[in-house]
Design a protein around this motif. Structure first.
Motif, PDB file in Angstrom:
ATOM      1  N   THR A   1       0.847  -1.179   0.000  1.00  0.00           N
ATOM      2  CA  THR A   1       0.000   0.000   0.000  1.00  0.00           C
ATOM      3  C   THR A   1       0.884   1.230   0.000  1.00  0.00           C
ATOM      4  OG1 THR A   1      -0.197   0.090   2.420  1.00  0.00           O
ATOM      5  CG2 THR A   1      -1.882  -1.175   1.220  1.00  0.00           C
ATOM      6  N   PHE A   2       0.342   2.320  -0.529  1.00  0.00           N
ATOM      7  CA  PHE A   2       1.094   3.574  -0.591  1.00  0.00           C
ATOM      8  C   PHE A   2       0.136   4.740  -0.459  1.00  0.00           C
ATOM      9  CE2 PHE A   2      -0.098   2.388  -4.868  1.00  0.00           C
ATOM     10  CZ  PHE A   2      -0.621   3.561  -5.397  1.00  0.00           C
ATOM     11  N   ALA A   3       0.684   5.878  -0.063  1.00  0.00           N
ATOM     12  CA  ALA A   3      -0.115   7.091   0.056  1.00  0.00           C
ATOM     13  C   ALA A   3       0.763   8.295  -0.256  1.00  0.00           C
ATOM     14  CB  ALA A   3      -0.688   7.213   1.461  1.00  0.00           C
ATOM     15  N   SER A   4       0.153   9.268  -0.886  1.00  0.00           N
ATOM     16  CA  SER A   4       0.802  10.556  -1.115  1.00  0.00           C
ATOM     17  C   SER A   4      -0.174  11.615  -0.623  1.00  0.00           C
ATOM     18  CB  SER A   4       1.120  10.737  -2.603  1.00  0.00           C
ATOM     19  OG  SER A   4      -0.079  10.859  -3.338  1.00  0.00           O
ATOM     20  N   ALA A   5       0.144  12.857  -0.840  1.00  0.00           N
ATOM     21  CA  ALA A   5      -0.735  13.927  -0.387  1.00  0.00           C
ATOM     22  C   ALA A   5      -2.114  13.846  -1.029  1.00  0.00           C
ATOM     23  CB  ALA A   5      -0.097  15.278  -0.680  1.00  0.00           C
TER      24      ALA A   5
ATOM     25  N   VAL B   1      -2.938   0.546  -3.700  1.00  0.00           N
ATOM     26  CA  VAL B   1      -2.202  -0.690  -3.490  1.00  0.00           C
ATOM     27  C   VAL B   1      -1.690  -1.133  -4.858  1.00  0.00           C
ATOM     28  CG1 VAL B   1      -4.292  -2.134  -3.607  1.00  0.00           C
ATOM     29  CG2 VAL B   1      -2.240  -3.023  -2.499  1.00  0.00           C
ATOM     30  N   ALA B   2      -0.423  -1.552  -4.885  1.00  0.00           N
ATOM     31  CA  ALA B   2       0.202  -2.034  -6.119  1.00  0.00           C
ATOM     32  C   ALA B   2       0.801  -3.404  -5.859  1.00  0.00           C
ATOM     33  CB  ALA B   2       1.283  -1.065  -6.585  1.00  0.00           C
TER      34      ALA B   2
ATOM     35  N   MET C   1      -6.021   5.740   5.112  1.00  0.00           N
ATOM     36  CA  MET C   1      -6.230   4.952   3.912  1.00  0.00           C
ATOM     37  C   MET C   1      -7.713   4.959   3.542  1.00  0.00           C
ATOM     38  SD  MET C   1      -4.304   3.265   1.717  1.00  0.00           S
ATOM     39  CE  MET C   1      -2.820   3.305   2.672  1.00  0.00           C
ATOM     40  N   PRO C   2      -8.040   5.336   2.322  1.00  0.00           N
ATOM     41  CA  PRO C   2      -9.443   5.339   1.903  1.00  0.00           C
ATOM     42  C   PRO C   2     -10.068   3.943   1.994  1.00  0.00           C
ATOM     43  CG  PRO C   2      -8.081   6.524   0.332  1.00  0.00           C
ATOM     44  CD  PRO C   2      -7.149   5.824   1.277  1.00  0.00           C
ATOM     45  N   ASP C   3     -11.378   3.916   2.238  1.00  0.00           N
ATOM     46  CA  ASP C   3     -12.107   2.649   2.361  1.00  0.00           C
ATOM     47  C   ASP C   3     -11.909   1.764   1.133  1.00  0.00           C
ATOM     48  OD1 ASP C   3     -13.065   3.242   4.879  1.00  0.00           O
ATOM     49  OD2 ASP C   3     -14.979   4.016   4.138  1.00  0.00           O
ATOM     50  N   LEU C   4     -11.900   2.344  -0.056  1.00  0.00           N
ATOM     51  CA  LEU C   4     -11.742   1.574  -1.282  1.00  0.00           C
ATOM     52  C   LEU C   4     -10.440   0.773  -1.258  1.00  0.00           C
ATOM     53  CD1 LEU C   4     -12.802   1.907  -4.664  1.00  0.00           C
ATOM     54  CD2 LEU C   4     -10.361   2.391  -4.554  1.00  0.00           C
ATOM     55  N   VAL C   5      -9.367   1.388  -0.790  1.00  0.00           N
ATOM     56  CA  VAL C   5      -8.068   0.703  -0.735  1.00  0.00           C
ATOM     57  C   VAL C   5      -8.081  -0.351   0.359  1.00  0.00           C
ATOM     58  CG1 VAL C   5      -5.583   0.996  -0.410  1.00  0.00           C
ATOM     59  CG2 VAL C   5      -6.887   2.707  -1.703  1.00  0.00           C
ATOM     60  N   ARG C   6      -8.633  -0.014   1.517  1.00  0.00           N
ATOM     61  CA  ARG C   6      -8.724  -0.992   2.614  1.00  0.00           C
ATOM     62  C   ARG C   6      -9.516  -2.225   2.178  1.00  0.00           C
ATOM     63  NH1 ARG C   6      -8.766   2.830   7.437  1.00  0.00           N
ATOM     64  NH2 ARG C   6     -10.414   3.805   6.267  1.00  0.00           N
TER      65      ARG C   6
END
Length: 109
Positions: free
Chosen positions: A36-40, A45-46, A76-81
């Motif tokens: 998982t990753f996050a930016s501003a 997830v990749a 983390m947004p729900d979609l990614v979770r």
């Protein structure tokens, strides 16, 4: 670019103050490594396949009120979770497992 470099090299336990932040690393149901990753602005997830990192889920980051602090996981947004929940096999990698996977080039065994 910066995301590919972070996915290839950055350990979750050794975050940098610039660029994408890495959350958890895990194996998916096809035995590929995923991160998982996050930016501003974005989170996702990749998963590592033979051709490189492929983004499996991507979402805009929720905007946090100024002056608030949140961990990468809580932001983390729900979609990614939900994507991670449907993909993950077993437990996320610990620090040693993540370092070993990086040393092996994130190649599925």
């Amino acid at each position: 670019g910066a995301l590919a470099h972070a996915l290839d090299q950055q350990l979750a336990s050794a975050q940098t103050s610039e660029g994408p932040q890495i959350g958890i690393s895990f194996r998916d149901r096809n035995n590929h490594y995923c991160r998982t990753f996050a930016s501003a602005r974005l989170a996702g997830v990749a998963c590592r396949e033979a051709s490189g990192w492929n983004i499996a889920a991507l979402s805009e980051q929720p905007r946090e009120p100024q002056g608030t602090y949140a961990t990468a996981a809580s932001a983390m947004p729900d979609l990614v979770r939900q994507a991670v929940s449907g993909m993950i096999q077993g437990a996320p990698l610990d620090a040693a497992g993540e370092a070993r996977a990086r040393g092996e080039g994130w190649k599925a065994r």
